[in-house]
Design an enzyme around this catalytic site. Structure first.
Site, short mmCIF file in Angstrom:
data_model
loop_
_atom_site.label_atom_id
_atom_site.label_comp_id
_atom_site.label_asym_id
_atom_site.label_seq_id
_atom_site.Cartn_x
_atom_site.Cartn_y
_atom_site.Cartn_z
N TYR A 143 0.82 -1.21 0.00
CA TYR A 143 0.00 0.00 0.00
C TYR A 143 0.86 1.27 0.00
O TYR A 143 0.43 2.30 -0.50
CB TYR A 143 -0.90 0.04 1.24
CG TYR A 143 -2.22 -0.68 1.11
CD1 TYR A 143 -2.28 -1.99 0.68
CD2 TYR A 143 -3.41 -0.03 1.44
CE1 TYR A 143 -3.48 -2.65 0.59
CE2 TYR A 143 -4.62 -0.68 1.34
CZ TYR A 143 -4.66 -1.99 0.91
OH TYR A 143 -5.86 -2.64 0.82
N LYS A 194 3.69 -15.25 1.82
CA LYS A 194 3.87 -15.92 0.53
C LYS A 194 5.37 -16.17 0.38
O LYS A 194 6.00 -15.74 -0.60
CB LYS A 194 3.28 -15.04 -0.59
CG LYS A 194 3.20 -15.70 -1.94
CD LYS A 194 2.08 -16.73 -2.07
CE LYS A 194 2.16 -17.45 -3.39
NZ LYS A 194 1.21 -18.57 -3.51
N ASP A 226 -2.51 -18.20 -0.11
CA ASP A 226 -3.54 -18.88 -0.90
C ASP A 226 -4.17 -20.02 -0.10
O ASP A 226 -5.40 -20.20 -0.07
CB ASP A 226 -2.97 -19.37 -2.24
CG ASP A 226 -1.65 -20.13 -2.11
OD1 ASP A 226 -1.05 -20.12 -1.01
OD2 ASP A 226 -1.23 -20.74 -3.11
N ASP A 250 -5.98 -7.24 4.14
CA ASP A 250 -7.17 -6.62 3.57
C ASP A 250 -8.09 -7.70 3.03
O ASP A 250 -9.30 -7.72 3.29
CB ASP A 250 -6.73 -5.66 2.44
CG ASP A 250 -7.91 -5.00 1.75
OD1 ASP A 250 -8.84 -4.57 2.47
OD2 ASP A 250 -7.91 -4.94 0.51
N ASP A 254 -11.66 -9.59 5.00
CA ASP A 254 -13.00 -9.59 4.38
C ASP A 254 -13.59 -11.00 4.35
O ASP A 254 -14.76 -11.21 4.63
CB ASP A 254 -12.95 -9.03 2.96
CG ASP A 254 -13.30 -7.55 2.91
OD1 ASP A 254 -13.17 -6.88 3.95
OD2 ASP A 254 -13.70 -7.07 1.83
C1 IPM Z 1 -10.27 -1.64 4.43
C2 IPM Z 1 -10.59 -1.01 3.08
C3 IPM Z 1 -9.50 -0.01 2.76
C4 IPM Z 1 -8.21 -0.78 2.62
C5 IPM Z 1 -9.76 0.85 1.51
C6 IPM Z 1 -11.11 1.55 1.59
C7 IPM Z 1 -8.66 1.84 1.28
O1 IPM Z 1 -10.76 -1.98 2.11
O2 IPM Z 1 -10.23 -0.91 5.42
O3 IPM Z 1 -10.10 -2.85 4.46
O4 IPM Z 1 -7.93 -1.36 1.56
O5 IPM Z 1 -7.45 -0.81 3.59
MG MG Z 2 -10.72 -3.95 2.84
#
Ligand code: IPM
Ligand code: MG
Length: 362
Positions: A143, A194, A226, A250, A254
Site C-alpha cells: 500500500y 507468501k 492462498d 485486507d 473480508d
Molecule cells: C479496508 C478497506 C481499505 C483498505 C480501503 C477503503 C482503502 O478496504 O479498510 O479494508 O484497503 O485498507
Molecule cells: Mg478492505
C-alpha cells in the site's frame, strides 16, 4: 474520580452519521454509569470533507485527531465521489489518517455470535464457535512501498508499479502486537505470507520465528496466503489469531468477516505507538440505504467498545456495551441486514433506543 477523554468523531459519509448518532448516545449512557466523561468533537473526512473543503482529509482533521485520546470513525465513500482522481477520493482520506496517526496495527475480530449463526452462508457445523482475530499490518507493505506510480518507459509503454516492502522494524512491531494479542486469546498465532515466492515474505517469516523465542507460551505456525484463504472457508475453527501484511490482511479480513454472515456486526481497532487509536466498523458507508434509518448501528457501537477496551483501557465500560448488544439480539431485535424469521424488525434509531433501554436496565 471521573476519567475524562477527548474523542474525535469522524462520521464520514453514507450511513456514517446515523450510526455515529446512536453510538454517541450509547457512550454517554455508559459513561454516566462508569464515571467517564467524554468530550466529543466532530471533524470531516471522506466525501463529506471533499464537498466542504475540496480534499478528503483536511489538515485540521488530522490536527484534531492528533490532539484527542481516541478517534471514532464511521465510514467513508459513495457513488458521488467514485469518479474523482485517486488523490481526491474518499479512500485516500482513510489511508491518510492511518498514516498520519501511525496506525500500524489493525485488529479485526471475526466472531460468530450464536444468535446470528444462521446469517452465515456456510454450514452451521463449520462456523459454530468461530472466534478469529486478524492482526493486519496497516501502514506498510504494497500500500505504501516505494517506488509506486505509473511510469512511461523509453519505448513509450506505460508501466504500473507498486512495491511490497517491509523493514525489520516494521515487521517486528506488528509481530509484537500479534504475539501479545494471541497471549490474551487462545495463544495460537498463524502468520500468513507468501514466502514460497516473495523475498519480503521470507524476511517476514524469519522475523516472526525470531520473535517467537520471546513468547514461548504462544504456538506459532505459518501458512501461505492462498492456502489460508482456502482454510478460512474450509475449516475456520482452526484459527485463533492471524497476523499478516497489509494487502493479504485486507483480503483475508473480508473473507473472515463474511464467515459470520453479518458484516454489519463487526468492529475494528487500529493502533499506533503513543498516538490515539482509531476505531471503525468493518463495513462501508452503504450509500444505497443512507438516510433511510435502515442501517445496523451495532458494528459502530462495538467499535466504541473496542475503543474503550484497547484505546482507553476502560474494560468495564467496554464489557457493558458488549453485553448490551448481545442482550438486544437475545431479545430478538434485528435490523434488515441480520433479519431472520420471527425476529423484531427495527431501524437504526429504534435499535439505538432498545440498546439504551437495556443499558439503563442493567
Ligand atoms: C479496508 C478497506 C481499505 C483498505 C480501503 C477503503 C482503502 O478496504 O479498510 O479494508 O484497503 O485498507
Ligand atoms: Mg478492505
Amino acid at each position: 474520580m471521573t476519567n475524562q477523554y477527548s474523542i474525535t468523531l469522524l462520521p464520514g459519509d453514507g450511513i456514517g452519521p446515523e450510526i455515529m448518532d446512536v453510538t454517541v448516545k450509547v457512550l454517554e449512557t455508559v459513561g454516566k454509569q462508569c464515571d467517564i466523561k467524554f468530550n466529543f468533537q466532530t471533524a470531516l473526512i471522506g466525501g463529506a470533507a471533499i464537498d466542504a473543503k475540496g480534499v478528503p482529509l483536511p489538515p485540521e482533521t488530522v490536527e484534531t485527531c492528533l490532539k484527542s485520546d481516541s478517534v471514532l470513525l464511521a465510514a467513508i465513500g459513495g457513488y458521488k465521489w467514485d469518479n474523482l482522481p485517486r488523490e481526491l477520493r474518499p479512500e485516500t482520506g482513510l489511508l491518510g489518517i492511518r498514516a498520519a496517526l501511525g496506525l500500524f496495527a489493525n485488529l479485526r475480530p471475526a466472531t460468530i455470535l450464536p444468535q446470528l449463526i444462521d446469517a452465515s452462508s456456510l454450514k452451521k457445523e463449520v462456523v459454530e464457535g468461530v472466534d478469529i482475530m486478524v492482526v493486519r499490518e496497516l501502514t506498510g507493505g504494497i500500500y505504501f512501498g516505494q517506488p509506486k506510480g505509473i511510469f512511461t518507459s523509453e519505448t513509450g509503454e506505460q508501466r504500473g508499479v507498486n512495491t511490497m516492502a517491509y523493514t525489520v522494524s516494521e515487521i517486528d512491531r506488528i509481530a509484537r502486537v500479534a504475539f501479545e494479542t494471541a497471549q490474551k486469546r487462545q495463544k495460537r498465532l498463524c502468520s500468513v505470507d507468501k514466502a514460497n515466492v516473495l523475498d519480503v515474505s521470507q524476511l517476514w517469516r524469519d522475523r516472526l520465528i525470531k520473535m517467537s523465542e520471546e513468547y514461548p507460551d504462544v504456538e506459532l505456525t505459518h501458512m501461505y496466503v492462498d492456502n489460508a484463504a482456502m482454510q478460512l472457508v474450509r475449516n475456520p475453527k482452526q484459527f485463533d489469531t492471524i497476523v499478516t501484511g497489509n494487502l493479504f490482511g485486507d483480503i483475508l479480513s473480508d473473507a473472515a468477516a463474511m464467515l459470520t454472515g453479518s458484516i454489519g456486526m463487526l468492529p475494528s481497532a487500529s493502533l499506533g505507538a503513543n498516538r490515539p487509536g482509531l476505531f471503525e466498523p468493518v463495513h462501508g458507508s452503504a450509500p444505497d440505504i443512507a438516510g433511510q434509518d435502515k442501517a445496523n448501528p451495532l458494528a459502530q457501537v462495538l467499535s466504541a467498545a473496542m475503543m474503550l477496551r484497547y484505546g482507553l483501557n476502560e474494560p468495564e465500560a467496554a464489557t457493558k456495551i458488549e453485553e448490551a448488544v448481545l442482550k438486544v439480539l437475545d431479545l430478538g431485535y434485528r435490523t434488515g441486514d441480520i433479519m431472520s424469521e420471527g425476529a423484531k424488525a427495527v431501524g437504526c434509531q429504534e435499535m439505538g433506543k432498545v440498546l439504551l433501554e437495556v443499558l439503563e436496565g442493567n
